[in-house]
Write a protein that holds these residues in place. Structure first.
Motif, PDB file in Angstrom:
ATOM      1  N   ILE A   8       0.784  -0.313 -12.034  1.00  0.00           N
ATOM      2  CA  ILE A   8       1.597  -0.802 -13.145  1.00  0.00           C
ATOM      3  C   ILE A   8       1.610  -2.326 -13.170  1.00  0.00           C
ATOM      4  CG2 ILE A   8       3.967  -0.969 -14.033  1.00  0.00           C
ATOM      5  CD1 ILE A   8       4.366   1.933 -13.058  1.00  0.00           C
ATOM      6  N   PHE A   9       1.695  -2.942 -11.983  1.00  0.00           N
ATOM      7  CA  PHE A   9       1.700  -4.400 -11.906  1.00  0.00           C
ATOM      8  C   PHE A   9       0.401  -4.977 -12.477  1.00  0.00           C
ATOM      9  CE2 PHE A   9       0.722  -8.270  -9.343  1.00  0.00           C
ATOM     10  CZ  PHE A   9       1.698  -9.089  -9.879  1.00  0.00           C
ATOM     11  N   LYS A  10      -0.734  -4.411 -12.105  1.00  0.00           N
ATOM     12  CA  LYS A  10      -2.012  -4.882 -12.649  1.00  0.00           C
ATOM     13  C   LYS A  10      -2.081  -4.665 -14.160  1.00  0.00           C
ATOM     14  CE  LYS A  10      -4.649  -2.535  -9.847  1.00  0.00           C
ATOM     15  NZ  LYS A  10      -5.880  -1.986  -9.229  1.00  0.00           N
ATOM     16  N   SER A  11      -1.538  -3.552 -14.598  1.00  0.00           N
ATOM     17  CA  SER A  11      -1.517  -3.268 -16.031  1.00  0.00           C
ATOM     18  C   SER A  11      -0.693  -4.304 -16.784  1.00  0.00           C
ATOM     19  CB  SER A  11      -0.949  -1.865 -16.266  1.00  0.00           C
ATOM     20  OG  SER A  11      -0.846  -1.580 -17.641  1.00  0.00           O
ATOM     21  N   LYS A  12       0.420  -4.739 -16.170  1.00  0.00           N
ATOM     22  CA  LYS A  12       1.260  -5.756 -16.798  1.00  0.00           C
ATOM     23  C   LYS A  12       0.543  -7.100 -16.870  1.00  0.00           C
ATOM     24  CE  LYS A  12       5.821  -3.788 -15.785  1.00  0.00           C
ATOM     25  NZ  LYS A  12       7.093  -3.960 -15.040  1.00  0.00           N
ATOM     26  N   ILE A  13      -0.198  -7.443 -15.822  1.00  0.00           N
ATOM     27  CA  ILE A  13      -0.978  -8.677 -15.847  1.00  0.00           C
ATOM     28  C   ILE A  13      -1.972  -8.645 -16.997  1.00  0.00           C
ATOM     29  CG2 ILE A  13      -2.737 -10.037 -14.638  1.00  0.00           C
ATOM     30  CD1 ILE A  13      -1.425  -9.280 -12.010  1.00  0.00           C
ATOM     31  N   GLY A  70       0.783  -1.233   0.000  1.00  0.00           N
ATOM     32  CA  GLY A  70       0.000   0.000   0.000  1.00  0.00           C
ATOM     33  C   GLY A  70       0.812   1.280   0.000  1.00  0.00           C
ATOM     34  N   LYS A  71       2.146   1.160  -0.043  1.00  0.00           N
ATOM     35  CA  LYS A  71       2.993   2.350   0.031  1.00  0.00           C
ATOM     36  C   LYS A  71       3.239   2.997  -1.339  1.00  0.00           C
ATOM     37  CE  LYS A  71       5.459   0.741   4.148  1.00  0.00           C
ATOM     38  NZ  LYS A  71       6.783   0.348   4.725  1.00  0.00           N
ATOM     39  N   ASN A  72       3.048   2.209  -2.387  1.00  0.00           N
ATOM     40  CA  ASN A  72       3.307   2.747  -3.725  1.00  0.00           C
ATOM     41  C   ASN A  72       2.178   2.343  -4.659  1.00  0.00           C
ATOM     42  OD1 ASN A  72       4.279   3.470  -6.283  1.00  0.00           O
ATOM     43  ND2 ASN A  72       6.404   3.104  -5.680  1.00  0.00           N
ATOM     44  N   SER A  73       1.154   3.163  -4.711  1.00  0.00           N
ATOM     45  CA  SER A  73      -0.023   2.843  -5.527  1.00  0.00           C
ATOM     46  C   SER A  73       0.300   2.827  -7.006  1.00  0.00           C
ATOM     47  CB  SER A  73      -1.147   3.844  -5.245  1.00  0.00           C
ATOM     48  OG  SER A  73      -0.729   5.169  -5.565  1.00  0.00           O
ATOM     49  N   ASP A  74       1.251   3.653  -7.430  1.00  0.00           N
ATOM     50  CA  ASP A  74       1.621   3.680  -8.845  1.00  0.00           C
ATOM     51  C   ASP A  74       2.236   2.350  -9.273  1.00  0.00           C
ATOM     52  OD1 ASP A  74       0.733   6.255  -9.120  1.00  0.00           O
ATOM     53  OD2 ASP A  74       2.708   7.180  -8.887  1.00  0.00           O
ATOM     54  N   GLU A  75       3.103   1.798  -8.428  1.00  0.00           N
ATOM     55  CA  GLU A  75       3.752   0.531  -8.747  1.00  0.00           C
ATOM     56  C   GLU A  75       2.722  -0.602  -8.800  1.00  0.00           C
ATOM     57  OE1 GLU A  75       7.610  -2.108  -7.253  1.00  0.00           O
ATOM     58  OE2 GLU A  75       7.095  -0.209  -6.277  1.00  0.00           O
ATOM     59  N   PHE A  76       1.758  -0.556  -7.899  1.00  0.00           N
ATOM     60  CA  PHE A  76       0.704  -1.567  -7.878  1.00  0.00           C
ATOM     61  C   PHE A  76      -0.161  -1.473  -9.135  1.00  0.00           C
ATOM     62  CE2 PHE A  76      -3.684  -2.751  -6.428  1.00  0.00           C
ATOM     63  CZ  PHE A  76      -3.461  -4.112  -6.388  1.00  0.00           C
TER      64      PHE A  76
END
Length: 215
Positions: free
Chosen positions: A122-127, A114-120
């Motif tokens: 991006i991860f969903k976007s990659k999936i 929960g500390k980096n919403s942008d990274e999360f």
């Protein structure tokens, strides 16, 4: 329509954490690894549920009381379904990197803290992108096989087109190891038999060439 993900882990807390982060956007198949788990049983559950992608933890033997980690599971999937979307999500990133050939498919569980919403995000976007690309490859392969077979039936193919069709048949076999999803104009008993024979012969030739190249 929501994509369906399988998530594989040996820890209840990790399974719950993954579920809380992804259940609103995906259909989830949660698989807890324990002493009764085998690679075959895990894969059977995944593919019987027709998942669109698999996300697995790396350190499955940490508490799961099994003799395999996520890298072995990953490699087994890729040996049977080489193009299927598989992603590794782990707290043991350095160890996973040492045991994985494709390090770009490894992500740290810190993205769920929960500390980096942008990274999360991006991860969903990659999936999503990985899944879309997989289905696009299937669609493009089927369409191109259909085009080339139609042309061969109506006239003839140039040598480069015959070579392309050969590679597409092999790719189609990799995309559908169970033999399903053959283009509509090939769904006749004779065509399927010819296709299966052709793929088998092509693979035998490729194996012989590999042996020659090793000498």
């Amino acid at each position: 329509m929501k994509y369906r993900l399988a998530y594989i882990d040996e820890q209840e807390t990790s399974l719950s954490n993954f579920y809380s982060h992804f259940n609103s956007e995906y259909e989830l198949i949660m698989i807890k690894v324990d002493k009764d788990s085998t690679i075959d049983s895990i894969l059977e559950e995944c593919f019987e549920n027709e998942v669109d992608a698999i996300v697995t933890d790396y350190k499955l033997e940490e508490e799961g009381d099994v003799n395999f980690n996520g890298d072995k599971l990953f490699n087994t999937i890729k040996s049977k379904h080489p193009h299927f979307p598989v992603i590794m999500l782990t707290s043991w990133e350095p160890d996973a990197i040492d045991h994985m050939e494709n390090v770009h498919l490894i992500y740290n569980k810190d993205i769920l803290d929960g500390k980096n919403s942008d990274e999360f995000t991006i991860f969903k976007s990659k999936i999503n992108s990985t899944i879309r690309n997989y289905y696009k490859k299937i669609e493009d392969t089927n369409n191109r096989i259909g085009e080339l077979v139609d042309k061969r039936n109506s006239s003839s193919l140039e040598i480069p087109e015959e070579e392309e069709l050969t590679k597409l048949y092999i790719l189609n076999d990799e995309l559908h190891p169970d033999g399903k999803e053959i283009p509509a104009n090939l769904i006749q008993k004779e065509s399927i038999t010819q296709l299966n024979d052709f793929v088998s012969e092509a693979k035998e030739i490729l194996e012989e060439l590999k042996k020659i190249n090793k000498k």
